[in-house]
Design an enzyme around this catalytic site. Sequence first.
Site, PDB file in Angstrom:
ATOM      1  N   LYS A   1       0.839  -1.200   0.000  1.00  0.00           N
ATOM      2  CA  LYS A   1       0.000   0.000   0.000  1.00  0.00           C
ATOM      3  C   LYS A   1       0.879   1.257   0.000  1.00  0.00           C
ATOM      4  O   LYS A   1       0.611   2.222  -0.724  1.00  0.00           O
ATOM      5  CB  LYS A   1      -0.950  -0.022   1.208  1.00  0.00           C
ATOM      6  CG  LYS A   1      -2.033  -1.099   1.073  1.00  0.00           C
ATOM      7  CD  LYS A   1      -2.831  -1.357   2.349  1.00  0.00           C
ATOM      8  CE  LYS A   1      -3.808  -2.526   2.106  1.00  0.00           C
ATOM      9  NZ  LYS A   1      -4.587  -2.913   3.288  1.00  0.00           N
TER      10      LYS A   1
ATOM     11  N   GLN B   1      -4.846  -1.651   9.429  1.00  0.00           N
ATOM     12  CA  GLN B   1      -4.738  -2.985   8.835  1.00  0.00           C
ATOM     13  C   GLN B   1      -5.337  -4.022   9.796  1.00  0.00           C
ATOM     14  O   GLN B   1      -5.036  -4.035  10.987  1.00  0.00           O
ATOM     15  CB  GLN B   1      -3.256  -3.299   8.546  1.00  0.00           C
ATOM     16  CG  GLN B   1      -3.025  -4.586   7.777  1.00  0.00           C
ATOM     17  CD  GLN B   1      -3.595  -4.565   6.359  1.00  0.00           C
ATOM     18  OE1 GLN B   1      -3.697  -3.503   5.732  1.00  0.00           O
ATOM     19  NE2 GLN B   1      -3.974  -5.718   5.859  1.00  0.00           N
TER      20      GLN B   1
ATOM     21  N   ASP C   1     -11.255   2.458   3.563  1.00  0.00           N
ATOM     22  CA  ASP C   1     -11.592   1.031   3.505  1.00  0.00           C
ATOM     23  C   ASP C   1     -13.099   0.850   3.289  1.00  0.00           C
ATOM     24  O   ASP C   1     -13.539  -0.240   2.922  1.00  0.00           O
ATOM     25  CB  ASP C   1     -11.230   0.349   4.833  1.00  0.00           C
ATOM     26  CG  ASP C   1      -9.942  -0.461   4.751  1.00  0.00           C
ATOM     27  OD1 ASP C   1      -9.603  -0.920   3.652  1.00  0.00           O
ATOM     28  OD2 ASP C   1      -9.300  -0.628   5.808  1.00  0.00           O
TER      29      ASP C   1
HETATM   30  N1  GUN Z   1      -6.978  -7.075   6.014  1.00  0.00           N
HETATM   31  C1  GUN Z   1      -7.252  -7.836   4.935  1.00  0.00           C
HETATM   32  N2  GUN Z   1      -7.829  -7.076   3.962  1.00  0.00           N
HETATM   33  C2  GUN Z   1      -7.932  -5.830   4.452  1.00  0.00           C
HETATM   34  C3  GUN Z   1      -8.418  -4.615   3.918  1.00  0.00           C
HETATM   35  O1  GUN Z   1      -8.921  -4.525   2.783  1.00  0.00           O
HETATM   36  N3  GUN Z   1      -8.320  -3.532   4.735  1.00  0.00           N
HETATM   37  C4  GUN Z   1      -7.800  -3.605   5.985  1.00  0.00           C
HETATM   38  N4  GUN Z   1      -7.768  -2.504   6.715  1.00  0.00           N
HETATM   39  N5  GUN Z   1      -7.327  -4.719   6.514  1.00  0.00           N
HETATM   40  C5  GUN Z   1      -7.396  -5.821   5.737  1.00  0.00           C
END
Ligand code: GUN
Length: 285
Positions: A54, A98, A121
């Site tokens: 990211k 995350q 998100d």
């Molecule tokens: N963990 C697995 N996929 C995601 C996601 O799309 N966003 C976040 N914040 N955590 C994750």
Amino acid sequence: MTARLIDGKAIAQALREDIRTQVSALRAQGRRAPGLAVILVGADAASQIYVRHKHQACEAAGMHSVVHLMSADSTQEQVLAAVHALNQDDTIDGILVQLPVPAQISGKAVIDAIAVAKDVDGFNPENLGLLAQRTPRLRPCTPYGVIKMLEHEKIDVRGMDAVVIGQSNIVGRPMALELLMKSCTVTICHSQTKDLPGHVARADLIVAGIGKPEFVRGEWIKPGAVVIDVGLNRLESGKIVGDVAFKVAAERAAYITPVPGGVGPMTIAMLMQNTLEAYQHRTRT
Ligand code: GUN
């Protein structure tokens, strides 16, 4: 193999290039760059890789990127304080914590604390509620990416029997809402579902997001179906496979996504898209 491969990597690349061009035009006008902050609590190996990707995607797009690494024994108050500080930071347009977070922290409390306008998100109850009402604002990245892939391939899903396997807040539930908005007839299957093979056999469109390697047998797939595999599982051999047994499924499906190189790259591209949208909304451009 008879199915057409949906090349998520290439679609994501083009989207990210378009976003990079838009950011560069903003910078040329003397505007600040859109900013994304990612909080990672603890040192889960998979999460570390996702967060690194990211961060790299932000940098490649010309965006401002901040990664907050917090120790695994951080308290909920400490994580909430970090979120609150980012809510107040005008250089940050998107905030993402995350998941999963360590057991002493409530994931829900942390997500709910993120300012709605910065919830890139799309997990906040308000953003999910807007999606449920068919007026989405910031949409969960993985389901949004799946919709972009279907649109890119010009697959008309209207009226299709769609089966979503997995009922998570991150994939299954928002995916079902996205497909309902596209006028699919949607069934959500999960671990308590009776006769999963029967549901899959009737489906024109299958989205698998369960996190179990090759759990969906290729023989279950209806000939001509569209198969979207959200799974990313590492076998003991080190090989990465999806939630669908690819080889046989690809002999039966009309379209299928590869793993890796399918949905995964789209998730990151949609995060960049959401960060740009949050920026535009916050700065009213
Ligand atoms: N963990 C697995 N996929 C995601 C996601 O799309 N966003 C976040 N914040 N955590 C994750």
